[in-house]
Design a protein around this motif. Structure first.
Motif, PDB file in Angstrom:
ATOM      1  N   LEU A 291     -23.995 -32.318  68.437  1.00 58.06           N
ATOM      2  CA  LEU A 291     -24.174 -32.974  67.444  1.00 58.06           C
ATOM      3  C   LEU A 291     -25.218 -32.262  66.627  1.00 58.06           C
ATOM      4  O   LEU A 291     -26.277 -32.175  66.835  1.00 58.06           O
ATOM      5  CB  LEU A 291     -24.735 -34.381  67.782  1.00 58.06           C
ATOM      6  CG  LEU A 291     -25.155 -35.310  66.645  1.00 58.06           C
ATOM      7  CD1 LEU A 291     -23.877 -35.772  65.999  1.00 58.06           C
ATOM      8  CD2 LEU A 291     -25.981 -36.693  67.191  1.00 58.06           C
ATOM      9  N   ALA A 292     -24.585 -31.936  65.268  1.00 56.25           N
ATOM     10  CA  ALA A 292     -25.177 -31.110  64.466  1.00 56.25           C
ATOM     11  C   ALA A 292     -25.499 -31.959  63.261  1.00 56.25           C
ATOM     12  O   ALA A 292     -24.767 -32.339  62.623  1.00 56.25           O
ATOM     13  CB  ALA A 292     -24.372 -29.826  63.900  1.00 56.25           C
ATOM     14  N   SER A 293     -26.855 -32.325  62.981  1.00 59.01           N
ATOM     15  CA  SER A 293     -27.446 -32.836  61.767  1.00 59.01           C
ATOM     16  C   SER A 293     -28.147 -31.877  60.881  1.00 59.01           C
ATOM     17  O   SER A 293     -28.953 -30.805  61.273  1.00 59.01           O
ATOM     18  CB  SER A 293     -28.380 -33.906  62.222  1.00 59.01           C
ATOM     19  OG  SER A 293     -27.872 -34.823  63.358  1.00 59.01           O
ATOM     20  N   PHE A 294     -28.060 -32.284  59.531  1.00 60.50           N
ATOM     21  CA  PHE A 294     -28.868 -31.439  58.656  1.00 60.50           C
ATOM     22  C   PHE A 294     -29.317 -32.086  57.465  1.00 60.50           C
ATOM     23  O   PHE A 294     -28.998 -33.037  57.204  1.00 60.50           O
ATOM     24  CB  PHE A 294     -27.705 -30.198  58.199  1.00 60.50           C
ATOM     25  CG  PHE A 294     -26.529 -30.741  57.254  1.00 60.50           C
ATOM     26  CD1 PHE A 294     -26.948 -30.694  56.039  1.00 60.50           C
ATOM     27  CD2 PHE A 294     -25.526 -31.269  57.690  1.00 60.50           C
ATOM     28  CE1 PHE A 294     -25.770 -31.366  54.872  1.00 60.50           C
ATOM     29  CE2 PHE A 294     -24.530 -31.813  56.754  1.00 60.50           C
ATOM     30  CZ  PHE A 294     -24.783 -31.796  55.526  1.00 60.50           C
ATOM     31  N   VAL A 295     -30.138 -31.530  56.605  1.00 58.90           N
ATOM     32  CA  VAL A 295     -30.732 -31.908  55.703  1.00 58.90           C
ATOM     33  C   VAL A 295     -31.075 -30.498  54.872  1.00 58.90           C
ATOM     34  O   VAL A 295     -31.499 -29.465  55.472  1.00 58.90           O
ATOM     35  CB  VAL A 295     -32.346 -32.794  55.680  1.00 58.90           C
ATOM     36  CG1 VAL A 295     -32.062 -33.970  56.344  1.00 58.90           C
ATOM     37  CG2 VAL A 295     -33.200 -31.927  56.412  1.00 58.90           C
ATOM     38  N   ARG A 296     -31.000 -30.734  53.536  1.00 54.90           N
ATOM     39  CA  ARG A 296     -31.094 -29.468  52.763  1.00 54.90           C
ATOM     40  C   ARG A 296     -32.442 -29.622  52.108  1.00 54.90           C
ATOM     41  O   ARG A 296     -32.736 -30.737  51.608  1.00 54.90           O
ATOM     42  CB  ARG A 296     -30.100 -29.582  51.429  1.00 54.90           C
ATOM     43  CG  ARG A 296     -28.634 -29.197  52.053  1.00 54.90           C
ATOM     44  CD  ARG A 296     -27.557 -28.925  50.975  1.00 54.90           C
ATOM     45  NE  ARG A 296     -27.750 -27.656  50.096  1.00 54.90           N
ATOM     46  CZ  ARG A 296     -27.169 -27.329  49.263  1.00 54.90           C
ATOM     47  NH1 ARG A 296     -25.971 -27.976  49.063  1.00 54.90           N
ATOM     48  NH2 ARG A 296     -27.625 -26.351  48.448  1.00 54.90           N
ATOM     49  N   THR A 297     -32.774 -28.466  51.670  1.00 55.44           N
ATOM     50  CA  THR A 297     -34.393 -28.391  51.114  1.00 55.44           C
ATOM     51  C   THR A 297     -34.130 -28.473  49.711  1.00 55.44           C
ATOM     52  O   THR A 297     -33.122 -28.261  49.141  1.00 55.44           O
ATOM     53  CB  THR A 297     -35.246 -26.991  51.602  1.00 55.44           C
ATOM     54  OG1 THR A 297     -34.201 -26.071  51.111  1.00 55.44           O
ATOM     55  CG2 THR A 297     -35.207 -26.754  52.972  1.00 55.44           C
ATOM     56  N   ASP A 298     -35.109 -29.050  48.983  1.00 59.74           N
ATOM     57  CA  ASP A 298     -35.154 -29.307  47.747  1.00 59.74           C
ATOM     58  C   ASP A 298     -35.310 -28.172  46.627  1.00 59.74           C
ATOM     59  O   ASP A 298     -34.556 -28.063  45.762  1.00 59.74           O
ATOM     60  CB  ASP A 298     -36.234 -30.188  47.213  1.00 59.74           C
ATOM     61  CG  ASP A 298     -35.984 -31.530  47.876  1.00 59.74           C
ATOM     62  OD1 ASP A 298     -34.883 -31.850  48.190  1.00 59.74           O
ATOM     63  OD2 ASP A 298     -37.293 -32.276  48.065  1.00 59.74           O
ATOM     64  N   ASN A 299     -36.150 -27.163  46.998  1.00 59.27           N
ATOM     65  CA  ASN A 299     -36.489 -26.138  46.179  1.00 59.27           C
ATOM     66  C   ASN A 299     -35.706 -24.813  46.461  1.00 59.27           C
ATOM     67  O   ASN A 299     -35.697 -23.743  45.748  1.00 59.27           O
ATOM     68  CB  ASN A 299     -37.884 -25.869  46.067  1.00 59.27           C
ATOM     69  CG  ASN A 299     -38.428 -27.021  45.622  1.00 59.27           C
ATOM     70  OD1 ASN A 299     -38.077 -27.740  44.696  1.00 59.27           O
ATOM     71  ND2 ASN A 299     -40.011 -27.363  46.063  1.00 59.27           N
ATOM     72  N   GLU A 300     -35.228 -24.747  47.670  1.00 60.97           N
ATOM     73  CA  GLU A 300     -34.545 -23.185  48.095  1.00 60.97           C
ATOM     74  C   GLU A 300     -33.315 -23.592  48.479  1.00 60.97           C
ATOM     75  O   GLU A 300     -32.879 -24.623  48.821  1.00 60.97           O
ATOM     76  CB  GLU A 300     -35.318 -22.804  49.250  1.00 60.97           C
ATOM     77  CG  GLU A 300     -36.863 -22.180  48.948  1.00 60.97           C
ATOM     78  CD  GLU A 300     -37.197 -21.314  47.877  1.00 60.97           C
ATOM     79  OE1 GLU A 300     -35.805 -20.373  47.559  1.00 60.97           O
ATOM     80  OE2 GLU A 300     -37.924 -20.974  47.218  1.00 60.97           O
ATOM     81  N   PRO A 301     -32.193 -22.737  48.487  1.00 60.02           N
ATOM     82  CA  PRO A 301     -30.778 -22.908  49.018  1.00 60.02           C
ATOM     83  C   PRO A 301     -30.762 -22.832  50.424  1.00 60.02           C
ATOM     84  O   PRO A 301     -29.752 -22.017  50.890  1.00 60.02           O
ATOM     85  CB  PRO A 301     -30.127 -21.692  48.295  1.00 60.02           C
ATOM     86  CG  PRO A 301     -31.229 -20.761  48.077  1.00 60.02           C
ATOM     87  CD  PRO A 301     -32.423 -21.358  47.882  1.00 60.02           C
ATOM     88  N   TRP A 302     -31.331 -23.760  51.152  1.00 56.75           N
ATOM     89  CA  TRP A 302     -31.410 -23.636  52.760  1.00 56.75           C
ATOM     90  C   TRP A 302     -31.025 -24.810  53.155  1.00 56.75           C
ATOM     91  O   TRP A 302     -31.058 -26.087  52.510  1.00 56.75           O
ATOM     92  CB  TRP A 302     -32.837 -23.284  53.138  1.00 56.75           C
ATOM     93  CG  TRP A 302     -33.378 -22.100  52.771  1.00 56.75           C
ATOM     94  CD1 TRP A 302     -32.517 -20.656  52.371  1.00 56.75           C
ATOM     95  CD2 TRP A 302     -34.756 -21.449  52.652  1.00 56.75           C
ATOM     96  NE1 TRP A 302     -33.229 -19.709  52.078  1.00 56.75           N
ATOM     97  CE2 TRP A 302     -34.689 -20.369  52.064  1.00 56.75           C
ATOM     98  CE3 TRP A 302     -35.784 -21.847  53.009  1.00 56.75           C
ATOM     99  CZ2 TRP A 302     -35.716 -19.303  52.192  1.00 56.75           C
ATOM    100  CZ3 TRP A 302     -36.845 -21.221  52.967  1.00 56.75           C
ATOM    101  CH2 TRP A 302     -37.001 -20.016  52.407  1.00 56.75           C
ATOM    102  N   ALA A 303     -30.589 -25.013  54.389  1.00 58.05           N
ATOM    103  CA  ALA A 303     -30.209 -26.147  55.183  1.00 58.05           C
ATOM    104  C   ALA A 303     -31.265 -26.166  56.542  1.00 58.05           C
ATOM    105  O   ALA A 303     -31.289 -25.450  57.162  1.00 58.05           O
ATOM    106  CB  ALA A 303     -28.921 -26.453  55.337  1.00 58.05           C
ATOM    107  N   ILE A 304     -31.937 -27.256  56.750  1.00 60.66           N
ATOM    108  CA  ILE A 304     -32.405 -27.505  57.989  1.00 60.66           C
ATOM    109  C   ILE A 304     -31.390 -28.089  59.019  1.00 60.66           C
ATOM    110  O   ILE A 304     -31.081 -29.256  58.595  1.00 60.66           O
ATOM    111  CB  ILE A 304     -33.874 -28.182  57.963  1.00 60.66           C
ATOM    112  CG1 ILE A 304     -34.929 -27.422  57.077  1.00 60.66           C
ATOM    113  CG2 ILE A 304     -34.606 -28.297  59.328  1.00 60.66           C
ATOM    114  CD1 ILE A 304     -35.977 -28.153  56.672  1.00 60.66           C
ATOM    115  N   VAL A 305     -31.266 -27.514  60.336  1.00 60.36           N
ATOM    116  CA  VAL A 305     -30.431 -27.967  61.005  1.00 60.36           C
ATOM    117  C   VAL A 305     -30.934 -28.404  62.514  1.00 60.36           C
ATOM    118  O   VAL A 305     -31.807 -27.481  62.872  1.00 60.36           O
ATOM    119  CB  VAL A 305     -28.786 -26.863  61.258  1.00 60.36           C
ATOM    120  CG1 VAL A 305     -27.853 -27.592  62.191  1.00 60.36           C
ATOM    121  CG2 VAL A 305     -28.509 -26.632  59.823  1.00 60.36           C
ATOM    122  N   SER A 306     -30.287 -29.410  63.086  1.00 64.08           N
ATOM    123  CA  SER A 306     -30.717 -29.829  64.443  1.00 64.08           C
ATOM    124  C   SER A 306     -29.255 -29.768  65.126  1.00 64.08           C
ATOM    125  O   SER A 306     -28.372 -30.259  64.682  1.00 64.08           O
ATOM    126  CB  SER A 306     -31.341 -31.366  64.401  1.00 64.08           C
ATOM    127  OG  SER A 306     -31.284 -31.711  65.660  1.00 64.08           O
TER     128      SER A 306
END
Length: 575
Positions: free
Chosen positions: A243-258
């Motif tokens: 199960l892959a969950s993600f949120v994107r950061t506000d100021n950088e073109p990144w995504a934090i993935v669990s």
């Protein structure tokens, strides 16, 4: 029935598993949001720390564009390294490096820090050519670093000019990342990743940086977090489902993935399934027992009670309800139903008596109506004889009294018209003038279009009587009464104004008091006209139509009366 209970239990089981999965997913998403908040706060603080270094006057002076010989270059190297040693300890990062914008002029310094060819590096050339800061992933190199580093590179210029002076590179290692990207303790094999959204390259991997520097193994998932700010998806990696969950950061073109193995989320479901089977069997047996008990103890007595109710609907009030000794709700229903039947019988008898009494009262009303008509006819005869014998003043007074009586009777109806009500007031004023021998100055300001509107009878005459008797009687010379009427929305607004001495406070205090039983006493008679009018208005039209009175010894009295505009077809009492 049993199959229905079984289906319901199975449905509850499925929903419980779904609830467990949703709870785990919600927990993971909340955790990711917290990680994003903490990590972004760290990045913001890191940027502030780098800006503090850039704004240091010593660094600005060291990198000021100027020529120099070997001696000055050696001094530059010592001074800059000393400054870095003193200032960079306050920066929350693995390492901070400062590079002159023209590295060719500082070969000694670059050799000392072990980067003689930094000017040829692609990241250096790209950072030197742009104003905005950039992030670069530095993978392990032999003899240089054993772990990947994520470097925050920023070009800076002079404080008072736009001339580029140098580049500052801040390296963030896994020690800093672990403070924010540590898997939660409830998920043993959970994996937290920091991904670049343009190509899906992993910038940090909490599982010993196994995937750092490589593309994320699911291109479909990468496409999803490029489009959405947060979400989740079930993916397959290396033959296992996650199960892959993600949120994107506000100021950088990144995504934090669990990335969490599904077996960690559903590992207890097999045990739940076995427990559910045992529960369903026990539940089914209990349901059968409960159904039998409810049927015998509640359903059958209720069915019998419904039969009694149907007999009652058909008019059978003589049926006998068997007494019940039960102390629960069913027993109360039986006893209450028996009591209800007895009360209905009593109400029927009472209604019969009331109907007989009503007929008798109607007969008495019809009989009593003869007397007022006889009195009116007698007054007409007296007026005729008075005119015949030349007593014109007596004839006028008798005519006014007869007109007042005729208008008051109104053929036994409660609703008259505003015009007839004003005629009654004029007849009463004429009688009072004849009785007192003094003229009463009264003015009427009423639109002709209002006079045909339905109006509750005997409202204005008591108010005018009150104004004459209690306000202007002591001063007929200057006393005046004004009656005005106008339309305001759906109401007739009537004001009765006099310039007398005002209404006594004790009379106003009794305005909402009930009339004492047995008629009016000498004390209660004061203000009885106001009270009767006020009570009739509230009775017919509601409390919103009560009298509004403004009075005082200095300015007289103003009585505001509002009467709803009724349908002209309705000449009876309003609903």
């Amino acid at each position: 029935m049993s199959s229905l209970f079984l289906w319901f239990a199975y449905y509850a089981h499925v929903k419980s598993i779904e609830g467990i999965s949703n709870a785990n997913l919600s927990m993971t998403n909340n955790y990711l949001l917290q990680v994003r908040t903490n990590f972004q706060n760290y990045l913001s603080a890191l940027n502030d720390q780098v800006n503090d270094l850039i704004g240091d006057k010593r660094l600005q002076d060291l990198l000021e564009p100027a020529g120099g010989d070997a001696a000055s270059e050696e001094s530059f190297t010592v001074d800059l390294l000393t400054w870095l040693y003193q200032r960079t300890s306050a920066v929350d990062a693995f390492r901070v490096s400062v590079y002159p914008i023209d590295p060719g002029r500082y070969a000694d310094y670059l050799s000392t820090i072990g980067e003689p060819n930094v000017g040829a590096q692609p990241w250096f050339r790209q950072s030197a050519a742009q104003v905005s800061p950039s992030w670069y992933l530095k993978l392990p190199e032999k003899g240089r670093m054993e772990r990947p580093l994520l470097s925050y590179v920023k070009r800076f210029s002079g404080l008072y000019d736009q001339t580029p002076r140098g580049i500052i590179a801040t390296d963030v290692s896994e020690d800093q990342f672990k403070r924010f990207f540590s898997p939660s303790g409830q998920m043993i094999e959970q994996r937290l990743l920091l991904l670049r959204d343009d190509d899906g390259v992993v910038l940090y991997d909490s599982f010993e940086n196994g995937w750092t520097g490589t593309a994320f193994p699911s291109s479909v998932f990468v496409e999803q977090f490029r489009k959405d700010s947060e979400g989740e998806k079930t993916i397959e990696v290396g033959g296992s489902k996650y199960l892959a969950s993600f949120v994107r950061t506000d100021n950088e073109p990144w995504a934090i993935v669990s990335l969490t193995p599904l077996k960690d989320l559903t590992g207890t479901i097999d045990e739940i399934n076995r427990a559910t089977v045992y529960f369903l069997i026990g539940y089914l047996l209990c349901c059968v027992g409960v159904v039998l008990y409810i049927t015998a103890s509640f359903t059958q007595p209720i069915v019998r009670l419904v039969r009694y109710m149907r007999k009652l609907e058909s008019g059978d009030y003589q049926q006998q309800i068997p007494p019940s000794r039960r102390q629960d709700e069913v027993g109360w229903l039986y006893r209450g139903f028996g009591s209800l039947i007895r009360k209905i019988e009593g109400l029927i008898n009472e209604a019969s008596r009331a109907e007989r009494d009503k007929k008798e009262l109607e007969f008495q009303v019809l009989s009593h109506q003869i007397n007022p008509h006889f009195l009116y006819n007698t007054l007409e005869s007296i007026r005729w004889k008075a005119e015949k014998h030349g007593a014109g003043e007596v004839a006028q007074m008798v005519a006014a009294l007869g007109n007042l009586l005729r208008l008051s009777l109104n053929q036994g109806k409660e609703i008259t018209t505003l015009g007839r009500e004003l005629e009654q007031v004029k007849a009463y004023v004429q009688i009072e003038q004849a009785r007192m021998g003094r003229p009463i100055r009264i003015l009427y300001g009423v639109d002709d279009g209002l006079k045909e509107l339905p109006f509750l009878r005997l409202l204005l005459q008591p108010l005018v009587e009150n104004a004459i008797q209690h306000s202007i009687r002591n001063d007929f010379e200057s006393g005046k009464i004004l009656i005005s009427a106008s339309r305001e929305g759906g109401d007739i607004a009537i004001d009765i104004i006099d310039n007398g001495g005002g209404i006594p406070p004790e009379a106003l205090a009794k305005l909402d008091m009930e009339q004492p039983p047995g008629g009016r006493s000498s004390e209660s008679a004061k203000g009885v006209g106001l009270r009767n009018v006020n009570n009739r208005l509230k009775l017919y039209f509601g409390d919103g139509y009560r009298l509004r009175i403004e009075t005082g010894p200095d300015f007289g009295t103003k009585i505001a009366l509002r009467h709803p505009i009724l349908d002209k077809e309705d000449k009876s009492r309003p609903d």
